[in-house]
Design a protein around this motif. Structure first.
Motif, PDB file in Angstrom:
ATOM      1  N   LEU A 258      -1.305   2.339  -1.329  1.00 64.20           N
ATOM      2  CA  LEU A 258      -0.460   1.390  -0.612  1.00 64.20           C
ATOM      3  C   LEU A 258      -1.315   0.279  -0.009  1.00 64.20           C
ATOM      4  O   LEU A 258      -2.440   0.510   0.430  1.00 64.20           O
ATOM      5  CB  LEU A 258       0.317   2.109   0.494  1.00 64.20           C
ATOM      6  N   HIS A 260      -1.831  -2.914   2.872  1.00 62.05           N
ATOM      7  CA  HIS A 260      -1.613  -3.058   4.316  1.00 62.05           C
ATOM      8  C   HIS A 260      -0.173  -3.475   4.597  1.00 62.05           C
ATOM      9  O   HIS A 260       0.509  -2.907   5.463  1.00 62.05           O
ATOM     10  CB  HIS A 260      -2.601  -4.100   4.865  1.00 62.05           C
ATOM     11  N   GLN A 262       2.474  -3.090   2.755  1.00 70.60           N
ATOM     12  CA  GLN A 262       3.429  -2.038   2.406  1.00 70.60           C
ATOM     13  C   GLN A 262       3.510  -0.983   3.505  1.00 70.60           C
ATOM     14  O   GLN A 262       4.591  -0.507   3.850  1.00 70.60           O
ATOM     15  CB  GLN A 262       3.030  -1.394   1.076  1.00 70.60           C
ATOM     16  N   VAL A 263       2.357  -0.613   4.082  1.00 75.75           N
ATOM     17  CA  VAL A 263       2.342   0.372   5.177  1.00 75.75           C
ATOM     18  C   VAL A 263       3.086  -0.177   6.382  1.00 75.75           C
ATOM     19  O   VAL A 263       3.873   0.532   7.030  1.00 75.75           O
ATOM     20  CB  VAL A 263       0.890   0.736   5.544  1.00 75.75           C
ATOM     21  N   ILE A 266       6.832  -0.071   5.675  1.00 78.42           N
ATOM     22  CA  ILE A 266       7.348   1.300   5.750  1.00 78.42           C
ATOM     23  C   ILE A 266       7.472   1.748   7.197  1.00 78.42           C
ATOM     24  O   ILE A 266       8.520   2.261   7.625  1.00 78.42           O
ATOM     25  CB  ILE A 266       6.429   2.268   4.974  1.00 78.42           C
ATOM     26  N   PHE A 267       6.407   1.553   7.981  1.00 76.52           N
ATOM     27  CA  PHE A 267       6.398   2.012   9.380  1.00 76.52           C
ATOM     28  C   PHE A 267       7.491   1.316  10.196  1.00 76.52           C
ATOM     29  O   PHE A 267       8.229   1.945  10.953  1.00 76.52           O
ATOM     30  CB  PHE A 267       5.026   1.747   9.999  1.00 76.52           C
ATOM     31  N   THR A 290       4.603  11.423   2.154  1.00 79.57           N
ATOM     32  CA  THR A 290       3.732  10.292   2.474  1.00 79.57           C
ATOM     33  C   THR A 290       4.400   9.375   3.496  1.00 79.57           C
ATOM     34  O   THR A 290       3.759   8.884   4.435  1.00 79.57           O
ATOM     35  CB  THR A 290       3.401   9.499   1.191  1.00 79.57           C
ATOM     36  N   ILE A 294       3.172   8.552   7.407  1.00 78.44           N
ATOM     37  CA  ILE A 294       2.914   7.190   7.894  1.00 78.44           C
ATOM     38  C   ILE A 294       3.633   6.955   9.215  1.00 78.44           C
ATOM     39  O   ILE A 294       3.046   6.459  10.184  1.00 78.44           O
ATOM     40  CB  ILE A 294       3.353   6.152   6.838  1.00 78.44           C
ATOM     41  N   THR A 299      -1.294   9.556   8.852  1.00 81.15           N
ATOM     42  CA  THR A 299      -2.102   8.770   7.918  1.00 81.15           C
ATOM     43  C   THR A 299      -1.935   7.282   8.232  1.00 81.15           C
ATOM     44  O   THR A 299      -0.969   6.882   8.901  1.00 81.15           O
ATOM     45  CB  THR A 299      -1.673   9.019   6.456  1.00 81.15           C
ATOM     46  N   TRP A 300      -2.896   6.489   7.771  1.00 80.34           N
ATOM     47  CA  TRP A 300      -2.896   5.037   8.000  1.00 80.34           C
ATOM     48  C   TRP A 300      -2.809   4.697   9.498  1.00 80.34           C
ATOM     49  O   TRP A 300      -2.194   3.703   9.893  1.00 80.34           O
ATOM     50  CB  TRP A 300      -1.727   4.364   7.262  1.00 80.34           C
ATOM     51  N   THR A 304      -1.006   1.616  11.764  1.00 82.60           N
ATOM     52  CA  THR A 304       0.207   1.882  12.549  1.00 82.60           C
ATOM     53  C   THR A 304      -0.045   1.917  14.056  1.00 82.60           C
ATOM     54  O   THR A 304       0.869   1.665  14.838  1.00 82.60           O
ATOM     55  CB  THR A 304       0.827   3.218  12.124  1.00 82.60           C
TER      56      THR A 304
END
Length: 374
Positions: A258, A260, A262-263, A266-267, A290, A294, A299-300, A304
């Motif tokens: 993914l 940056h 995209q994360v 999503i968040f 996944t 997030i 993760t990530w 976040t």
């Protein structure tokens, strides 16, 4: 229908002839060529001529065919006499009298003696090459394949046999062409079918049902879902055109990476509406786990942790990087660092205002555990 009759093998250089008979002429000719090519034919005159002049200077021809097998020896004798093939000046037949091994079978004792005599004999490289060449292009019938399959069911290689196979293949490297053939031979789905399977997975279809529908293993379905197989499908432009954002696949792990943005998307979106988890999992080609990881900060976290969420933001448990020490943040409360240790089905936990205090406590509890004081 199998062809029964009389045949000749003609030397095109000196016109000498070999006369033979068989209830299956095609099979008999294949047997002749096989033994001649490996220098193992029972007729030494014919074998010597074959070695001298080469296969290209011999012609095989059916000269008499019929249905009644009882006439076979009479007709063979007629043609031996007609061509005088038993005369060394005219032919290669050893005996002037017709005869064959039709219906003959070796006894078990004879088979055992032949086996004992042949054991330990090593074939020359030339001999092996002749065997290989004689078998090239030959295809087994469906009936023969079924007989071989039944004959080998339940059979297991001995330890010695397995070691020989291992030793034979040790150090050998497959060519790129061979690897490609092996990979393609294991693939049975078209590009359209692969995309269809993946779409059904993300639409909620059960893996078990898909295994039955497409006659494949669970592993195949899961690898298609994670885009770990059929890489040419995911790397094609037509697949990229069907997704909203370009998906990048890690060449080492074959998993989706993914970006940056995209994360962040999503968040931000899923934190507000958990009903979008399935949508974003399918959109970016990742699992629902996944997405959960997030939005929960597992993760990530480097991305976040800097994002601001509204009142509907969910609880986040963010790891400090030290196993057993996590940051806990709740709406309207102070940030706490929790140190946890589970030992002998008991959990020891304590809250601290700073990360350093939590880590020190965790280390202290590990020492106590190792000393047996817990």
């Amino acid at each position: 229908m199998e062809l029964c009759g009389i045949y000749m093998i003609l030397n095109l250089i000196n016109n000498k002839i070999y006369i033979g008979s068989s209830i299956n002429i095609k099979k008999r000719w294949q047997a002749h060529k096989s033994y001649l090519n490996i220098n193992q034919h029972s007729n030494r005159y014919l074998q010597n001529a074959w070695n001298k002049y080469g296969e290209e200077n011999f012609k095989f021809k059916v000269i008499d065919n019929f249905i009644d097998q009882s006439l076979i020896l009479l007709r063979e004798q007629y043609w031996i006499d007609y061509f005088q093939s038993a005369d060394e000046e005219c032919g290669y037949n050893i005996s002037p009298t017709a005869g064959n091994l039709m219906g003959f079978k070796h006894s078990d004792e004879t088979k055992r003696k032949i086996s004992t005599r042949m054991k330990g004999k090593e074939k020359t490289s030339e001999h092996l090459a002749n065997i290989s060449n004689s078998l090239k292009g030959r295809k087994m019938s469906k009936e023969v394949k079924e007989k071989l399959l039944k004959a080998n069911i339940g059979k297991k290689h001995t330890k010695e046999h397995r070691e020989k196979i291992s030793k034979h293949h040790y150090g050998k490297k497959l060519s790129e062409a061979h690897k490609e053939v092996l990979v393609n031979s294991r693939k049975k789905f078209t590009k359209e079918t692969v995309l269809e399977i993946r779409e059904k997975v993300f639409s909620g279809a059960r893996v078990k049902d898909l295994m039955i529908e497409y006659d494949c293993s669970k592993q195949t379905i899961l690898r298609i879902k994670k885009m770990e197989t059929y890489l040419e499908v995911w790397e094609s432009n037509s697949f990229k055109d069907n997704v909203d954002l370009e998906v990048e696949v890690d060449k080492a792990t074959r998993r989706v990476k993914l970006t940056h943005n995209q994360v962040v998307e999503i968040f931000t979106e899923v934190s507000r509406d958990k009903g979008k988890i399935e949508f974003y999992a399918q959109k970016f080609g990742v699992s629902t786990n996944t997405i959960y990881n997030i939005i929960s900060g597992r993760t990530w976290y480097d991305i976040t942790s800097s994002l601001n969420t509204d009142k509907n933001s969910i609880r986040r448990d963010n790891s400090s990087g030290i196993t057993g020490v996590k940051r806990q943040e709740r709406e309207g409360r102070k940030i706490k660092w929790i140190a946890r240790l589970t030992y002998n089905k008991k959990q020891y936990a304590k809250a601290f205002n700073t990360e350093e205090e939590a880590i020190e406590y965790r280390k202290y509890m590990e020492l106590e555990r190792d000393k047996g004081n817990l």
